[in-house]
Motif scaffolding. Structure first.
Motif, PDB file in Angstrom:
ATOM      1  N   UNK A   1      -6.966   5.534   6.239  1.00 14.95           N
ATOM      2  CA  UNK A   1      -7.812   6.546   5.591  1.00 14.95           C
ATOM      3  C   UNK A   1      -7.017   7.520   4.734  1.00 14.95           C
ATOM      4  N   UNK A   2      -5.719   7.284   4.600  1.00 14.63           N
ATOM      5  CA  UNK A   2      -4.874   8.209   3.833  1.00 14.63           C
ATOM      6  C   UNK A   2      -5.276   8.192   2.352  1.00 14.63           C
ATOM      7  N   UNK A   3      -5.498   9.364   1.796  1.00 15.49           N
ATOM      8  CA  UNK A   3      -5.804   9.456   0.358  1.00 15.49           C
ATOM      9  C   UNK A   3      -4.927  10.537  -0.265  1.00 15.49           C
ATOM     10  N   UNK A   4      -4.727  10.446  -1.550  1.00 13.92           N
ATOM     11  CA  UNK A   4      -3.937  11.451  -2.271  1.00 13.92           C
ATOM     12  C   UNK A   4      -4.875  12.156  -3.241  1.00 13.92           C
ATOM     13  N   UNK A   5      -4.969  13.455  -3.115  1.00 11.32           N
ATOM     14  CA  UNK A   5      -5.841  14.221  -4.010  1.00 11.32           C
ATOM     15  C   UNK A   5      -5.054  14.554  -5.276  1.00 11.32           C
ATOM     16  N   UNK A   6      -5.275  13.757  -6.293  1.00 16.40           N
ATOM     17  CA  UNK A   6      -4.504  13.886  -7.536  1.00 16.40           C
ATOM     18  C   UNK A   6      -4.690  15.266  -8.174  1.00 16.40           C
ATOM     19  N   UNK A   7      -5.897  15.810  -8.060  1.00 15.33           N
ATOM     20  CA  UNK A   7      -6.194  17.080  -8.741  1.00 15.33           C
ATOM     21  C   UNK A   7      -5.636  18.293  -8.013  1.00 15.33           C
ATOM     22  N   UNK A   8      -5.248  18.124  -6.772  1.00 18.12           N
ATOM     23  CA  UNK A   8      -4.732  19.240  -5.972  1.00 18.12           C
ATOM     24  C   UNK A   8      -3.315  19.589  -6.457  1.00 18.12           C
ATOM     25  N   UNK A   9      -3.051  20.849  -6.842  1.00 18.78           N
ATOM     26  CA  UNK A   9      -1.689  21.189  -7.280  1.00 18.78           C
ATOM     27  C   UNK A   9      -0.687  21.037  -6.132  1.00 18.78           C
ATOM     28  N   UNK A  10       0.527  20.591  -6.457  1.00 19.52           N
ATOM     29  CA  UNK A  10       1.576  20.427  -5.436  1.00 19.52           C
ATOM     30  C   UNK A  10       2.192  21.802  -5.181  1.00 19.52           C
ATOM     31  N   UNK A  11       2.212  22.248  -3.909  1.00 21.90           N
ATOM     32  CA  UNK A  11       2.802  23.567  -3.657  1.00 21.90           C
ATOM     33  C   UNK A  11       4.307  23.556  -3.914  1.00 21.90           C
ATOM     34  N   UNK A  12       4.831  24.689  -4.390  1.00 25.98           N
ATOM     35  CA  UNK A  12       6.276  24.785  -4.702  1.00 25.98           C
ATOM     36  C   UNK A  12       7.073  24.770  -3.408  1.00 25.98           C
TER      37      UNK A  12
ATOM     38  N   UNK B   1       0.837  -1.207   0.000  1.00 24.99           N
ATOM     39  CA  UNK B   1       0.000   0.000   0.000  1.00 24.99           C
ATOM     40  C   UNK B   1       0.874   1.259   0.000  1.00 24.99           C
ATOM     41  N   UNK B   2       1.939   1.238   0.803  1.00 24.46           N
ATOM     42  CA  UNK B   2       2.831   2.405   0.829  1.00 24.46           C
ATOM     43  C   UNK B   2       3.537   2.565  -0.516  1.00 24.46           C
ATOM     44  N   UNK B   3       3.891   1.442  -1.140  1.00 20.04           N
ATOM     45  CA  UNK B   3       4.547   1.515  -2.457  1.00 20.04           C
ATOM     46  C   UNK B   3       3.616   2.191  -3.465  1.00 20.04           C
ATOM     47  N   UNK B   4       2.341   1.798  -3.428  1.00 24.38           N
ATOM     48  CA  UNK B   4       1.364   2.392  -4.357  1.00 24.38           C
ATOM     49  C   UNK B   4       1.184   3.880  -4.074  1.00 24.38           C
ATOM     50  N   UNK B   5       1.097   4.227  -2.794  1.00 23.59           N
ATOM     51  CA  UNK B   5       0.950   5.655  -2.438  1.00 23.59           C
ATOM     52  C   UNK B   5       2.148   6.466  -2.932  1.00 23.59           C
ATOM     53  N   UNK B   6       3.364   5.954  -2.691  1.00 24.13           N
ATOM     54  CA  UNK B   6       4.559   6.711  -3.092  1.00 24.13           C
ATOM     55  C   UNK B   6       4.616   6.875  -4.606  1.00 24.13           C
ATOM     56  N   UNK B   7       4.178   5.843  -5.329  1.00 20.65           N
ATOM     57  CA  UNK B   7       4.170   5.909  -6.795  1.00 20.65           C
ATOM     58  C   UNK B   7       3.301   7.078  -7.269  1.00 20.65           C
ATOM     59  N   UNK B   8       2.111   7.156  -6.678  1.00 22.86           N
ATOM     60  CA  UNK B   8       1.161   8.202  -7.101  1.00 22.86           C
ATOM     61  C   UNK B   8       1.682   9.579  -6.676  1.00 22.86           C
ATOM     62  N   UNK B   9       2.207   9.651  -5.459  1.00 20.21           N
ATOM     63  CA  UNK B   9       2.687  10.958  -4.953  1.00 20.21           C
ATOM     64  C   UNK B   9       3.875  11.468  -5.769  1.00 20.21           C
ATOM     65  N   UNK B  10       4.794  10.577  -6.103  1.00 15.28           N
ATOM     66  CA  UNK B  10       5.957  11.017  -6.894  1.00 15.28           C
ATOM     67  C   UNK B  10       5.502  11.540  -8.260  1.00 15.28           C
ATOM     68  N   UNK B  11       4.589  10.820  -8.892  1.00  9.44           N
ATOM     69  CA  UNK B  11       4.114  11.245 -10.216  1.00  9.44           C
ATOM     70  C   UNK B  11       3.422  12.604 -10.136  1.00  9.44           C
ATOM     71  N   UNK B  12       2.659  12.798  -9.067  1.00 13.29           N
ATOM     72  CA  UNK B  12       1.943  14.070  -8.888  1.00 13.29           C
ATOM     73  C   UNK B  12       2.958  15.220  -8.749  1.00 13.29           C
ATOM     74  N   UNK B  13       4.006  14.977  -8.002  1.00 12.61           N
ATOM     75  CA  UNK B  13       5.025  16.014  -7.810  1.00 12.61           C
ATOM     76  C   UNK B  13       5.738  16.305  -9.131  1.00 12.61           C
ATOM     77  N   UNK B  14       6.024  15.243  -9.906  1.00 14.44           N
ATOM     78  CA  UNK B  14       6.714  15.449 -11.192  1.00 14.44           C
ATOM     79  C   UNK B  14       5.801  16.131 -12.211  1.00 14.44           C
ATOM     80  N   UNK B  15       4.501  15.948 -12.051  1.00 10.66           N
ATOM     81  CA  UNK B  15       3.540  16.628 -12.936  1.00 10.66           C
ATOM     82  C   UNK B  15       3.634  18.147 -12.758  1.00 10.66           C
ATOM     83  N   UNK B  16       3.816  18.572 -11.496  1.00 13.17           N
ATOM     84  CA  UNK B  16       3.661  20.000 -11.189  1.00 13.17           C
ATOM     85  C   UNK B  16       4.973  20.759 -11.016  1.00 13.17           C
ATOM     86  N   UNK B  17       6.070  20.040 -10.798  1.00 12.34           N
ATOM     87  CA  UNK B  17       7.312  20.739 -10.434  1.00 12.34           C
ATOM     88  C   UNK B  17       8.481  20.286 -11.293  1.00 12.34           C
ATOM     89  N   UNK B  18       9.480  21.162 -11.470  1.00  8.50           N
ATOM     90  CA  UNK B  18      10.703  20.715 -12.141  1.00  8.50           C
ATOM     91  C   UNK B  18      11.438  19.703 -11.254  1.00  8.50           C
TER      92      UNK B  18
END
Ligand SMILES: Cc1cc2nc3c(=O)[nH]c(=O)nc-3n(C[C@H](O)[C@H](O)[C@H](O)COP(=O)(O)OP(=O)(O)OC[C@H]3O[C@@H](n4cnc5c(N)ncnc54)[C@H](O)[C@@H]3O)c2cc1C
Length: 403
Positions: free
Chosen positions: A392-403, A313-330
Motif C-alpha cells: 500500500x506504499x504510495x509517494x505523494x508527488x505533490x507533497x513538498x519534501x521537508x528540508x 517495485x522498489x526500484x520504481x519507488x526509489x526513482x520517483x522519491x529521488x526525483x521528488x527530493x531533487x525537485x525540492x532540495x539542493x
C-alpha cells in the motif's frame, strides 16, 4: 559559475542503466524539471526476455506518478492473488491485492524494461544504447561519465541504475559490498503458449515442494514459471555447462513427488523460452548510496532477492522519491532526504525475503514444521492490513519534501 553552482539545484542528469530504475528515474526527473539521458550497455533487442516478474501494487502506484503504470499493467497477466501450497497440494495460505490498490501484474522481466524504455523515449528522454559506463570524474562543476567506447557525457548529476553488479557503486565506495548468494539458484521461462496448464484465474501458484520451490501463472494463453533449487555450492562453469536437457531432467527429479504443475510445464518447455540457471542474490545493506554528484537507486543500492517479488517495485519507488527530493532540495540535502525516505523500507523488504529464502531451502524436518505452521502464520500476517506497509506504499508527488 553554472546554474547548479549558483542555486545548488541540478538541471541535467546522466542515468546509467536502462532496466527498471533507469527509465523510471529519467521520467521522474523530467517531471521534476531535470533533463536526463539514459545510457544502457546493451543494444535494443539483445537482452534476455526473462522469466515472469510480478510488478506489485506499490510498484504500479509509483509508476503511476510518471504515467507508465497503464502500459505495463496492460501487457501483463493480472495477478491479484498469490496462492501458497505445500508439496502435498495443501493450500497453506493466500495473499490478495487489496481491492483499493492497483492489482499486481506479471510480465516477462525483459519486456518490462523494454516498455519503460519506450515510454521514456516517447516522453522525450534520450535513451542511448551500446554505452557501457566505466568511470566518472566529478570536476567540482559537473560530472563526466566515461564509456568503454571512449566517449564521454557531462551533466550536473550521475544516477547509478546499473543493477546488482553496479560499476557506479564501486566508484563511490570501493569497499561497497558484493552481491550475497541466497543459497538458491533460479531457472524459469515465459511462453506465449499455455505450456500444458490452464488459466490460473488471476492466481500465481507457489509450491513449497519437498525438495525445491516452483511457481507458475497462466492466463490460458501465456504462461510464466520459475523454479528455485537449493544449491549449497556450485561453480559458474557448472551452471553454464549444464545443458537445457540436463536442467529439465534435474527439475523432473526434484519435483517428482510434488502435487504441482511442474511436471506438465516441464514436458512443454522449449529451449527458446527457457531462462538458464543463475544464482539468486541480494544486497542486505549498502552503506554508501551517494557521494558528491553521484547517487544510486534500484538494485545498485538495494537489491532484494526475487523471493520478495519487490525488486522492480522498489526500484520504481526509489526513482520517483529521488526525483521528488531533487525537485525540492539542493543536491547534497536531496540525496540525504532520499536516503532517509528509503533506507529503512527497502532493508525491511530485503530482510523479509531472506526469511522466505530460508523456508525455500528447508531440509526435510524443517519443511515439515514449515508446512504445519505456515497456515497459522499466513492467516495472521499476510492479510491486506498486515501487508499494507509493503503493497500500500504510495509517494505523494505533490507533497513538498521537508528540508
Ligand atoms: C530471476 C529473477 C526474478 C525476479 N523476479 C522479480 C519479481 O517477480 N518482481 C520484482 O519486482 N522483481 C523481481 N526481480 C528483481 C528485479 O528484476 C530487479 O529488482 C529490477 O530489475 C531492478 O531494476 P534495476 O533497474 O535497478 O536493475 P536492472 O533491471 O538489473 O537494470 C540494470 C541495467 O543497467 C545496465 N547496466 C549494467 N551495467 C552497466 C554499465 N556499466 N553501463 C551501462 N549500463 C549498465 C544493464 O544492462 C541493465 O539494463 C527478479 C530478479 C531475478 C534475477
Amino acid at each position: 559559475m553554472n546554474d547548479m553552482e549558483r542555486t545548488g539545484r541540478a538541471r541535467t542528469a546522466i542515468v546509467i542503466g536502462g532496466g527498471v530504475a533507469g527509465p523510471a528515474a529519467a521520467l521522474a526527473l523530467l517531471k521534476a524539471g531535470i533533463e536526463a539521458t539514459v545510457f544502457e550497455a546493451y543494444r535494443p533487442g539483445t537482452g534476455s526476455r526473462g522469466g515472469p516478474l510480478t510488478l506489485a501494487s506499490n510498484g504500479l502506484s509509483a509508476l503511476r506518478v510518471v504515467g507508465a503504470d497503464r502500459a505495463l499493467a496492460g501487457e501483463g497477466i493480472p495477478t491479484p492473488r498469490m496462492t501458497i501450497h505445500s508439496g502435498s497440494g495443501k493450500v497453506l495460505g493466500t495473499i490478495e491485492s487489496a481491492p483499493d490498490l492497483p492489482a499486481t501484474t506479471t510480465l516477462p522481466r525483459g519486456r518490462m524494461a523494454e516498455l519503460l524504455q519506450a515510454h521514456a523515449a516517447a516522453a522525450g528522454v534520450p535513451v542511448v544504447y551500446g554505452k557501457r559506463f566505466v568511470d566518472a570524474v566529478d570536476t567540482g562543476r559537473s560530472v563526466i561519465a566515461q564509456f568503454d567506447d571512449h566517449t564521454t557525457a557531462e551533466a550536473d548529476l550521475l544516477i547509478g541504475c546499473d543493477g546488482i553488479r553496479s560499476t557506479v557503486r564501486g566508484l563511490i565506495d570501493p569497499a561497497s559490498p558484493k552481491p550475497h548468494y541466497t543459497g538458491l539458484i533460479g531457472l524459469g521461462g515465459w511462453s506465449e503458449t499455455p505450456l500444458g496448464v490452464s488459466d490460473t484465474g488471476g492466481a500465481f501458484h507457489m509450491v513449497f515442494g519437498r525438495k525445491a520451490f516452483f511457481g507458475h501463472v497462466s492466463d490460458g494463453e501465456r504462461t510464466g514459471w520459475f523454479a528455485n533449487l537449493p544449491f549449497k555450492t556450485f561453480t559458474r562453469e557448472q551452471l553454464q555447462g549444464t545443458s537445457f536437457e540436463e536442467w529439465i531432467a534435474l527439475m523432473r527429479t526434484l519435483f517428482a513427488d510434488d502435487r504441482s504443475a511442474a511436471a506438465r510445464i516441464l514436458d512443454h518447455v522449449t529451449p527458446d523460452a527457457f531462462i538458464p540457471a543463475s544464482p539468486l542474490e541480494d544486497l542486505p545493506h549498502v552503506p554508501v548510496w551517494s557521494k558528491g554528484r553521484i547517487a544510486l537507486i534500484g538494485d545498485a543500492a538495494h537489491a532484494t532477492s526475487p523471493s520478495s517479488g519487490q525488486g522492480a517495485s522498489l526500484a520504481a519507488e526509489s526513482a520517483v522519491e529521488l526525483a521528488r527530493c531533487l525537485r525540492d532540495l539542493p543536491v547534497p540535502q536531496a540525496f540525504q532526504a532520499y536516503e532517509r525516505a528509503r533506507r529503512e523500507r527497502v532493508e525491511r523488504v530485503i530482510a523479509t525475503a531472506a526469511r522466505t529464502n530460508q523456508s525455500k531451502a528447508a531440509g526435510p524436518v524443517a519443511a515439515r514444521f514449515r508446512d504445519a505452521l505456515m497456515p497459522f502464520f499466513m492467516a495472521r500476517f499476510t492479510t491486506p492490513e498486515k501487508t499494507a506497509w509493503q503493497y500500500g506504499h504510495t509517494i505523494d508527488w505533490d507533497e513538498p519534501v521537508p528540508v
